[in-house]
Scaffold this motif. Sequence first.
Motif, mmCIF file in Angstrom:
data_model
loop_
_atom_site.group_PDB
_atom_site.id
_atom_site.type_symbol
_atom_site.label_atom_id
_atom_site.label_comp_id
_atom_site.label_asym_id
_atom_site.label_seq_id
_atom_site.Cartn_x
_atom_site.Cartn_y
_atom_site.Cartn_z
ATOM 1 N N ASP A 164 0.839 -1.212 0.000
ATOM 2 C CA ASP A 164 0.000 0.000 0.000
ATOM 3 C C ASP A 164 0.866 1.252 0.000
ATOM 4 O OD1 ASP A 164 -2.261 -1.479 0.037
ATOM 5 O OD2 ASP A 164 -2.885 -0.953 2.081
ATOM 6 N N THR A 165 1.847 1.258 0.878
ATOM 7 C CA THR A 165 2.718 2.427 0.997
ATOM 8 C C THR A 165 3.476 2.663 -0.302
ATOM 9 O OG1 THR A 165 2.956 2.159 3.372
ATOM 10 C CG2 THR A 165 4.700 3.370 2.267
ATOM 11 N N ASN A 166 4.001 1.601 -0.892
ATOM 12 C CA ASN A 166 4.744 1.754 -2.145
ATOM 13 C C ASN A 166 3.833 2.251 -3.262
ATOM 14 O OD1 ASN A 166 7.060 0.962 -0.898
ATOM 15 N ND2 ASN A 166 7.019 -1.139 -1.653
ATOM 16 N N ASN A 167 2.597 1.743 -3.303
ATOM 17 C CA ASN A 167 1.658 2.207 -4.333
ATOM 18 C C ASN A 167 1.333 3.683 -4.151
ATOM 19 O OD1 ASN A 167 1.568 -0.325 -5.411
ATOM 20 N ND2 ASN A 167 -0.343 -0.928 -4.423
ATOM 21 N N THR A 174 4.334 5.741 -5.174
ATOM 22 C CA THR A 174 4.521 5.714 -6.621
ATOM 23 C C THR A 174 3.545 6.679 -7.279
ATOM 24 O OG1 THR A 174 5.205 3.412 -6.487
ATOM 25 C CG2 THR A 174 4.568 4.210 -8.658
ATOM 26 N N ALA A 175 2.284 6.668 -6.800
ATOM 27 C CA ALA A 175 1.269 7.572 -7.353
ATOM 28 C C ALA A 175 1.625 9.026 -7.036
ATOM 29 C CB ALA A 175 -0.107 7.225 -6.779
ATOM 30 N N ALA A 176 2.069 9.290 -5.789
ATOM 31 C CA ALA A 176 2.417 10.661 -5.385
ATOM 32 C C ALA A 176 3.600 11.168 -6.211
ATOM 33 C CB ALA A 176 2.752 10.702 -3.897
ATOM 34 N N ALA A 177 4.564 10.293 -6.453
ATOM 35 C CA ALA A 177 5.741 10.695 -7.234
ATOM 36 C C ALA A 177 5.335 11.035 -8.660
ATOM 37 C CB ALA A 177 6.785 9.576 -7.218
ATOM 38 N N ALA A 178 4.461 10.208 -9.230
ATOM 39 C CA ALA A 178 4.008 10.447 -10.602
ATOM 40 C C ALA A 178 3.242 11.767 -10.680
ATOM 41 C CB ALA A 178 3.133 9.295 -11.079
ATOM 42 N N TRP A 181 13.373 20.999 -0.272
ATOM 43 C CA TRP A 181 13.093 19.696 -0.877
ATOM 44 C C TRP A 181 12.302 18.845 0.086
ATOM 45 C CZ3 TRP A 181 14.603 18.761 -5.857
ATOM 46 C CH2 TRP A 181 15.560 19.625 -6.396
ATOM 47 N N SER A 182 11.177 18.332 -0.389
ATOM 48 C CA SER A 182 10.381 17.424 0.441
ATOM 49 C C SER A 182 10.672 16.005 -0.001
ATOM 50 C CB SER A 182 8.890 17.671 0.239
ATOM 51 O OG SER A 182 8.597 18.988 0.598
ATOM 52 N N THR A 183 10.883 15.148 0.955
ATOM 53 C CA THR A 183 11.073 13.757 0.589
ATOM 54 C C THR A 183 10.420 12.867 1.637
ATOM 55 O OG1 THR A 183 12.670 12.120 -0.185
ATOM 56 C CG2 THR A 183 13.306 13.382 1.752
ATOM 57 N N ALA A 184 10.193 11.645 1.269
ATOM 58 C CA ALA A 184 9.603 10.682 2.187
ATOM 59 C C ALA A 184 10.480 9.439 2.156
ATOM 60 C CB ALA A 184 8.181 10.337 1.759
ATOM 61 N N VAL A 185 10.977 9.074 3.314
ATOM 62 C CA VAL A 185 11.802 7.876 3.449
ATOM 63 C C VAL A 185 10.878 6.766 3.917
ATOM 64 C CG1 VAL A 185 13.760 6.880 4.690
ATOM 65 C CG2 VAL A 185 13.763 9.314 4.120
ATOM 66 N N THR A 186 10.942 5.611 3.276
ATOM 67 C CA THR A 186 10.059 4.531 3.721
ATOM 68 C C THR A 186 10.852 3.294 4.071
ATOM 69 O OG1 THR A 186 9.721 3.372 1.629
ATOM 70 C CG2 THR A 186 8.355 5.299 2.043
ATOM 71 N N HIS A 187 10.275 2.537 4.972
ATOM 72 C CA HIS A 187 10.817 1.228 5.308
ATOM 73 C C HIS A 187 9.603 0.361 5.597
ATOM 74 C CE1 HIS A 187 13.786 -1.652 6.458
ATOM 75 N NE2 HIS A 187 13.128 -1.891 7.562
ATOM 76 N N LEU A 239 11.350 8.035 -7.517
ATOM 77 C CA LEU A 239 11.561 7.158 -6.372
ATOM 78 C C LEU A 239 12.957 6.572 -6.457
ATOM 79 C CD1 LEU A 239 8.197 5.159 -6.356
ATOM 80 C CD2 LEU A 239 8.863 6.993 -4.809
ATOM 81 N N LEU A 240 13.655 6.575 -5.333
ATOM 82 C CA LEU A 240 14.996 6.009 -5.291
ATOM 83 C C LEU A 240 15.017 4.913 -4.244
ATOM 84 C CD1 LEU A 240 17.173 9.247 -5.110
ATOM 85 C CD2 LEU A 240 16.846 7.777 -7.097
ATOM 86 N N THR A 241 15.805 3.914 -4.485
ATOM 87 C CA THR A 241 15.989 2.887 -3.475
ATOM 88 C C THR A 241 17.352 3.094 -2.827
ATOM 89 O OG1 THR A 241 14.643 1.362 -4.743
ATOM 90 C CG2 THR A 241 16.039 0.408 -3.048
ATOM 91 N N LEU A 242 17.328 3.565 -1.601
ATOM 92 C CA LEU A 242 18.566 3.718 -0.838
ATOM 93 C C LEU A 242 18.482 2.750 0.323
ATOM 94 C CD1 LEU A 242 18.963 7.608 -0.401
ATOM 95 C CD2 LEU A 242 19.839 6.175 -2.231
ATOM 96 N N ARG A 243 19.616 2.177 0.684
ATOM 97 C CA ARG A 243 19.610 1.357 1.876
ATOM 98 C C ARG A 243 19.644 2.296 3.078
ATOM 99 N NH1 ARG A 243 23.612 -1.886 2.838
ATOM 100 N NH2 ARG A 243 24.965 -0.272 2.019
#
Length: 177
Positions: free
Chosen positions: A45-48, A51-55, A149-155, A61-65
């Motif tokens: 859900d969070t990834n979807n 993804t929609a918000a980024a579009a 810059w606004s960003t959202a970090v997810t885990h 979207l970046l994948t950082l460890r």
Amino acid sequence: MSLAITLDDLLHRPDLGDIVKDIHTRIHDAGHGWILDQAAAATRDTNNTLTAAAAATGSNLLTLRLPEHPDWVRLGFLDTIARWVTGQAATCTHNPHPARPQPILTAAWKPGLVVCSACAHLLQLPKGSARDRTCDGCGVIVPGSGTIWSTAVTHGGLVYQVGVCEPCRYWPLPAAA
Ligand SMILES: [Zn+2]
Ligand SMILES: [Zn+2]
């Protein structure tokens, strides 16, 4: 902060993958596999949503460890999560709980507040206000002419929102189109 630092040490362990696998096996064996299914659904859900918000905003979207984020982001995120799992965070009235995985939102500018996705507005700051334009990294208030810059970090299903000034932006910009 002490629990956050412990979690951070754990996340830096080279055998983290094995530890996580072991925890998952134990949860399954204890008959609580549904928690893992719910957590996987919350992650999807969070990834979807992201993804929609980024579009919608022309963002990427970046994948950082986790270790690739600066200390203040990692520890701030972990500290809020640590407070939450130990029952010391403030939450929205829906009382999201670690034992009921669902998409969860937090923000650097509201430490210790955890809300569900229906209550995202609780994390908003008045648009254009000094707090809205304050860099969460260095505390500078970015003038209206500058970029914040606004960003959202997810885990997993967890989201930690961060606003930073240009010098504190630690992720690369997409290649110019
Ligand atoms: Zn809520
Ligand atoms: Zn800054």
